[in-house]
Design a protein around this motif. Structure first.
Motif, PDB file in Angstrom:
ATOM      1  N   PHE A   6       0.859  -1.185   0.000  1.00  0.00           N
ATOM      2  CA  PHE A   6       0.000   0.000   0.000  1.00  0.00           C
ATOM      3  C   PHE A   6       0.895   1.233   0.000  1.00  0.00           C
ATOM      4  O   PHE A   6       1.768   1.357   0.860  1.00  0.00           O
ATOM      5  CB  PHE A   6      -0.875   0.068   1.257  1.00  0.00           C
ATOM      6  CG  PHE A   6      -1.851  -1.061   1.408  1.00  0.00           C
ATOM      7  CD1 PHE A   6      -3.074  -1.024   0.759  1.00  0.00           C
ATOM      8  CD2 PHE A   6      -1.563  -2.149   2.214  1.00  0.00           C
ATOM      9  CE1 PHE A   6      -3.986  -2.055   0.911  1.00  0.00           C
ATOM     10  CE2 PHE A   6      -2.462  -3.181   2.376  1.00  0.00           C
ATOM     11  CZ  PHE A   6      -3.678  -3.136   1.719  1.00  0.00           C
ATOM     12  N   VAL A   7       0.679   2.145  -0.930  1.00  0.00           N
ATOM     13  CA  VAL A   7       1.372   3.429  -0.919  1.00  0.00           C
ATOM     14  C   VAL A   7       0.320   4.468  -0.566  1.00  0.00           C
ATOM     15  O   VAL A   7      -0.650   4.666  -1.302  1.00  0.00           O
ATOM     16  CB  VAL A   7       2.024   3.743  -2.284  1.00  0.00           C
ATOM     17  CG1 VAL A   7       2.739   5.090  -2.228  1.00  0.00           C
ATOM     18  CG2 VAL A   7       2.997   2.630  -2.674  1.00  0.00           C
ATOM     19  N   THR A   8       0.505   5.090   0.591  1.00  0.00           N
ATOM     20  CA  THR A   8      -0.483   6.023   1.127  1.00  0.00           C
ATOM     21  C   THR A   8       0.128   7.395   1.329  1.00  0.00           C
ATOM     22  O   THR A   8       1.350   7.547   1.383  1.00  0.00           O
ATOM     23  CB  THR A   8      -1.019   5.547   2.488  1.00  0.00           C
ATOM     24  OG1 THR A   8       0.027   5.649   3.455  1.00  0.00           O
ATOM     25  CG2 THR A   8      -1.520   4.137   2.437  1.00  0.00           C
ATOM     26  N   GLU A   9      -0.728   8.378   1.469  1.00  0.00           N
ATOM     27  CA  GLU A   9      -0.252   9.694   1.878  1.00  0.00           C
ATOM     28  C   GLU A   9       0.245   9.580   3.316  1.00  0.00           C
ATOM     29  O   GLU A   9      -0.320   8.838   4.128  1.00  0.00           O
ATOM     30  CB  GLU A   9      -1.372  10.723   1.812  1.00  0.00           C
ATOM     31  CG  GLU A   9      -1.804  11.050   0.408  1.00  0.00           C
ATOM     32  CD  GLU A   9      -2.858  12.133   0.387  1.00  0.00           C
ATOM     33  OE1 GLU A   9      -3.103  12.780   1.435  1.00  0.00           O
ATOM     34  OE2 GLU A   9      -3.445  12.334  -0.683  1.00  0.00           O
ATOM     35  N   TYR A  10       1.279  10.328   3.618  1.00  0.00           N
ATOM     36  CA  TYR A  10       1.863  10.290   4.957  1.00  0.00           C
ATOM     37  C   TYR A  10       0.805  10.535   6.035  1.00  0.00           C
ATOM     38  O   TYR A  10       0.772   9.850   7.056  1.00  0.00           O
ATOM     39  CB  TYR A  10       2.981  11.334   5.052  1.00  0.00           C
ATOM     40  CG  TYR A  10       3.590  11.434   6.418  1.00  0.00           C
ATOM     41  CD1 TYR A  10       4.534  10.506   6.847  1.00  0.00           C
ATOM     42  CD2 TYR A  10       3.222  12.445   7.291  1.00  0.00           C
ATOM     43  CE1 TYR A  10       5.090  10.586   8.104  1.00  0.00           C
ATOM     44  CE2 TYR A  10       3.773  12.531   8.552  1.00  0.00           C
ATOM     45  CZ  TYR A  10       4.714  11.598   8.953  1.00  0.00           C
ATOM     46  OH  TYR A  10       5.263  11.675  10.207  1.00  0.00           O
ATOM     47  N   SER A  11      -0.089  11.468   5.789  1.00  0.00           N
ATOM     48  CA  SER A  11      -1.094  11.847   6.797  1.00  0.00           C
ATOM     49  C   SER A  11      -2.124  10.750   7.055  1.00  0.00           C
ATOM     50  O   SER A  11      -2.773  10.751   8.101  1.00  0.00           O
ATOM     51  CB  SER A  11      -1.801  13.132   6.378  1.00  0.00           C
ATOM     52  OG  SER A  11      -2.460  12.932   5.139  1.00  0.00           O
ATOM     53  N   ALA A  12      -2.294   9.813   6.128  1.00  0.00           N
ATOM     54  CA  ALA A  12      -3.293   8.753   6.288  1.00  0.00           C
ATOM     55  C   ALA A  12      -2.697   7.442   6.778  1.00  0.00           C
ATOM     56  O   ALA A  12      -3.430   6.504   7.090  1.00  0.00           O
ATOM     57  CB  ALA A  12      -4.004   8.516   4.960  1.00  0.00           C
TER      58      ALA A  12
END
Length: 80
Positions: A6-12
């Motif tokens: 999973f590549v996610t936004e840092y904030s999520a």
């Protein structure tokens, strides 16, 4: 056995990790950078049984909508 990336936004990332761990998934979290703006991301590695792929993807998509998910077949998975 599958490896979910999973590549996610840092904030999520925190909420995605929490959701997965609460359901018994083991998660490895890596800091990553990419894209046009070299924006900080978080990459999550999750090894799951074939029948748990949909559950893990659903949990992560609710916690971190818009994440990229890559599913890879694992020939061998061993905890040492």
């Amino acid at each position: 056995m599958k490896l979910l990336v999973f590549v996610t936004e840092y904030s999520a990332a925190d909420s995605a990790v929490d959701a997965l761990v609460e359901q018994g998934f083991r998660v490895t979290r890596l800091a990553s950078t990419g894209g046009f703006l070299r924006k900080g991301n978080t990459t999550l590695l999750v090894g799951v049984e074939d029948n748990a792929v949909d559950q893990a993807v659903a949990l992560a998509s609710r916690a971190a909508p818009g994440s990229l998910v890559i599913t890879l077949d694992l020939e061998r998975y061993e905890r040492i």
